[in-house]
Motif scaffolding. Sequence first.
Motif, PDB file in Angstrom:
ATOM      1  N   VAL A 154     -21.707  37.041  34.539  1.00 55.72           N
ATOM      2  CA  VAL A 154     -22.456  37.980  35.380  1.00 55.72           C
ATOM      3  C   VAL A 154     -21.509  38.655  36.361  1.00 55.72           C
ATOM      4  O   VAL A 154     -20.593  38.035  36.900  1.00 55.72           O
ATOM      5  N   LEU A 155     -21.735  39.952  36.558  1.00 60.01           N
ATOM      6  CA  LEU A 155     -21.011  40.702  37.580  1.00 60.01           C
ATOM      7  C   LEU A 155     -21.813  40.622  38.868  1.00 60.01           C
ATOM      8  O   LEU A 155     -23.031  40.856  38.877  1.00 60.01           O
ATOM      9  N   VAL A 156     -21.125  40.307  39.943  1.00 62.71           N
ATOM     10  CA  VAL A 156     -21.765  40.086  41.237  1.00 62.71           C
ATOM     11  C   VAL A 156     -21.197  41.067  42.256  1.00 62.71           C
ATOM     12  O   VAL A 156     -19.973  41.179  42.405  1.00 62.71           O
ATOM     13  N   ASP A 157     -22.087  41.777  42.938  1.00 64.42           N
ATOM     14  CA  ASP A 157     -21.690  42.723  43.986  1.00 64.42           C
ATOM     15  C   ASP A 157     -21.727  41.984  45.325  1.00 64.42           C
ATOM     16  O   ASP A 157     -22.800  41.689  45.857  1.00 64.42           O
ATOM     17  N   GLN A 158     -20.543  41.691  45.867  1.00 66.90           N
ATOM     18  CA  GLN A 158     -20.479  40.926  47.107  1.00 66.90           C
ATOM     19  C   GLN A 158     -20.916  41.739  48.326  1.00 66.90           C
ATOM     20  O   GLN A 158     -21.088  41.172  49.411  1.00 66.90           O
ATOM     21  N   ASN A 159     -21.094  43.043  48.153  1.00 64.90           N
ATOM     22  CA  ASN A 159     -21.564  43.868  49.264  1.00 64.90           C
ATOM     23  C   ASN A 159     -23.091  43.860  49.378  1.00 64.90           C
ATOM     24  O   ASN A 159     -23.633  44.403  50.346  1.00 64.90           O
ATOM     25  N   LEU A 160     -23.766  43.294  48.407  1.00 69.30           N
ATOM     26  CA  LEU A 160     -25.235  43.227  48.427  1.00 69.30           C
ATOM     27  C   LEU A 160     -25.657  41.788  48.676  1.00 69.30           C
ATOM     28  O   LEU A 160     -25.851  41.011  47.740  1.00 69.30           O
ATOM     29  N   ARG A 161     -25.811  41.451  49.934  1.00 70.66           N
ATOM     30  CA  ARG A 161     -26.169  40.074  50.296  1.00 70.66           C
ATOM     31  C   ARG A 161     -27.533  39.980  50.966  1.00 70.66           C
ATOM     32  O   ARG A 161     -28.035  38.881  51.180  1.00 70.66           O
ATOM     33  N   ASP A 162     -28.118  41.115  51.315  1.00 75.76           N
ATOM     34  CA  ASP A 162     -29.468  41.094  51.875  1.00 75.76           C
ATOM     35  C   ASP A 162     -30.450  40.790  50.752  1.00 75.76           C
ATOM     36  O   ASP A 162     -30.443  41.445  49.695  1.00 75.76           O
ATOM     37  N   LEU A 163     -31.305  39.812  50.982  1.00 80.18           N
ATOM     38  CA  LEU A 163     -32.190  39.345  49.920  1.00 80.18           C
ATOM     39  C   LEU A 163     -33.297  40.340  49.628  1.00 80.18           C
ATOM     40  O   LEU A 163     -33.890  40.938  50.530  1.00 80.18           O
ATOM     41  N   ARG A 164     -33.575  40.493  48.338  1.00 75.41           N
ATOM     42  CA  ARG A 164     -34.684  41.316  47.864  1.00 75.41           C
ATOM     43  C   ARG A 164     -35.489  40.494  46.872  1.00 75.41           C
ATOM     44  O   ARG A 164     -34.922  39.847  45.988  1.00 75.41           O
ATOM     45  N   PRO A 165     -36.807  40.504  46.994  1.00 80.17           N
ATOM     46  CA  PRO A 165     -37.635  39.671  46.113  1.00 80.17           C
ATOM     47  C   PRO A 165     -37.377  39.984  44.643  1.00 80.17           C
ATOM     48  O   PRO A 165     -37.304  41.143  44.241  1.00 80.17           O
ATOM     49  N   GLY A 166     -37.227  38.919  43.868  1.00 82.01           N
ATOM     50  CA  GLY A 166     -37.080  39.070  42.432  1.00 82.01           C
ATOM     51  C   GLY A 166     -35.669  39.323  41.956  1.00 82.01           C
ATOM     52  O   GLY A 166     -35.403  39.270  40.748  1.00 82.01           O
ATOM     53  N   LYS A 167     -34.739  39.595  42.866  1.00 83.77           N
ATOM     54  CA  LYS A 167     -33.358  39.842  42.466  1.00 83.77           C
ATOM     55  C   LYS A 167     -32.612  38.514  42.287  1.00 83.77           C
ATOM     56  O   LYS A 167     -32.952  37.503  42.890  1.00 83.77           O
ATOM     57  N   ILE A 168     -31.576  38.564  41.445  1.00 86.12           N
ATOM     58  CA  ILE A 168     -30.791  37.368  41.158  1.00 86.12           C
ATOM     59  C   ILE A 168     -29.517  37.391  41.996  1.00 86.12           C
ATOM     60  O   ILE A 168     -28.872  38.437  42.119  1.00 86.12           O
ATOM     61  N   TYR A 169     -29.154  36.226  42.534  1.00 86.52           N
ATOM     62  CA  TYR A 169     -28.005  36.141  43.423  1.00 86.52           C
ATOM     63  C   TYR A 169     -27.069  35.006  42.994  1.00 86.52           C
ATOM     64  O   TYR A 169     -27.515  33.993  42.429  1.00 86.52           O
ATOM     65  N   ALA A 170     -25.786  35.222  43.272  1.00 85.81           N
ATOM     66  CA  ALA A 170     -24.811  34.139  43.164  1.00 85.81           C
ATOM     67  C   ALA A 170     -24.787  33.423  44.510  1.00 85.81           C
ATOM     68  O   ALA A 170     -24.679  34.066  45.559  1.00 85.81           O
ATOM     69  N   LEU A 171     -24.881  32.119  44.469  1.00 85.92           N
ATOM     70  CA  LEU A 171     -24.982  31.320  45.682  1.00 85.92           C
ATOM     71  C   LEU A 171     -23.896  30.253  45.683  1.00 85.92           C
ATOM     72  O   LEU A 171     -23.656  29.596  44.662  1.00 85.92           O
TER      73      LEU A 171
END
Length: 223
Positions: A154-171
């Motif tokens: 998966v490609l992860v955008d480290q500039n997008l850290r504000d949570l949005r419902p339903g989105k997938i995040y690397a933690l």
Amino acid sequence: MVAEKPRVTRNIPPWAFAIRKRRMELGLTQEQIEELTNDALAQRTVSDIELGKTNPLNLNMEKFAALLKALRWTPRDFTEATGLEVPRFFEQIEDQGVVWLPIVASGTAGRPWPQEGVLPVPREFVRPGSILIRVEGDSMDTGDEEGLKDGDLVLVDQNLRDLRPGKIYALEILGDGIAIKRAKRIKRGWIFVSDNPQGPILEPDEVVVLGEVYRKISIREVR
């Protein structure tokens, strides 16, 4: 450097002969191929490829990419020389230009995260601050094409850290590696859930958000 003796090519497939021929044209030994790939390809693996025992298309994506880079071949060069069709993912990179991104395993704990290889990613897919993370386990596997399977990247955008419902995040699980989870808002706040009902749920105080997942590179795209 001691010159290599010609080998009897009987029973060796044409693609294996073409790969050996290319290596020798570049004046490289099998050991030097190992060095050029940062040990992604062991000398024994290179030998098995040149003997036709290991089909390069059966290598994982990092090893195949490392082989192309060491032999200074584009995917098109590889196909023309060997007669083998490159994996579908690599067809996309031919004319677009690439960025070689390091791969971080999701099971890795602690910074700095060690790399487990590199992968050429089409430039159009790469954003400032992108990182590439390998999915480990089946907690995000939904059983269909949309799910994240063990081995996917998966490609992860480290500039997008504000949570949005339903989105997938690397933690980053504090002291325990990296996980890929979906953000869910509930009455008391946020939680991070697995798409597989059998997977764990993480609380915000257990993790640091690394960034939002914005693209999957499926293991099926590179086979």
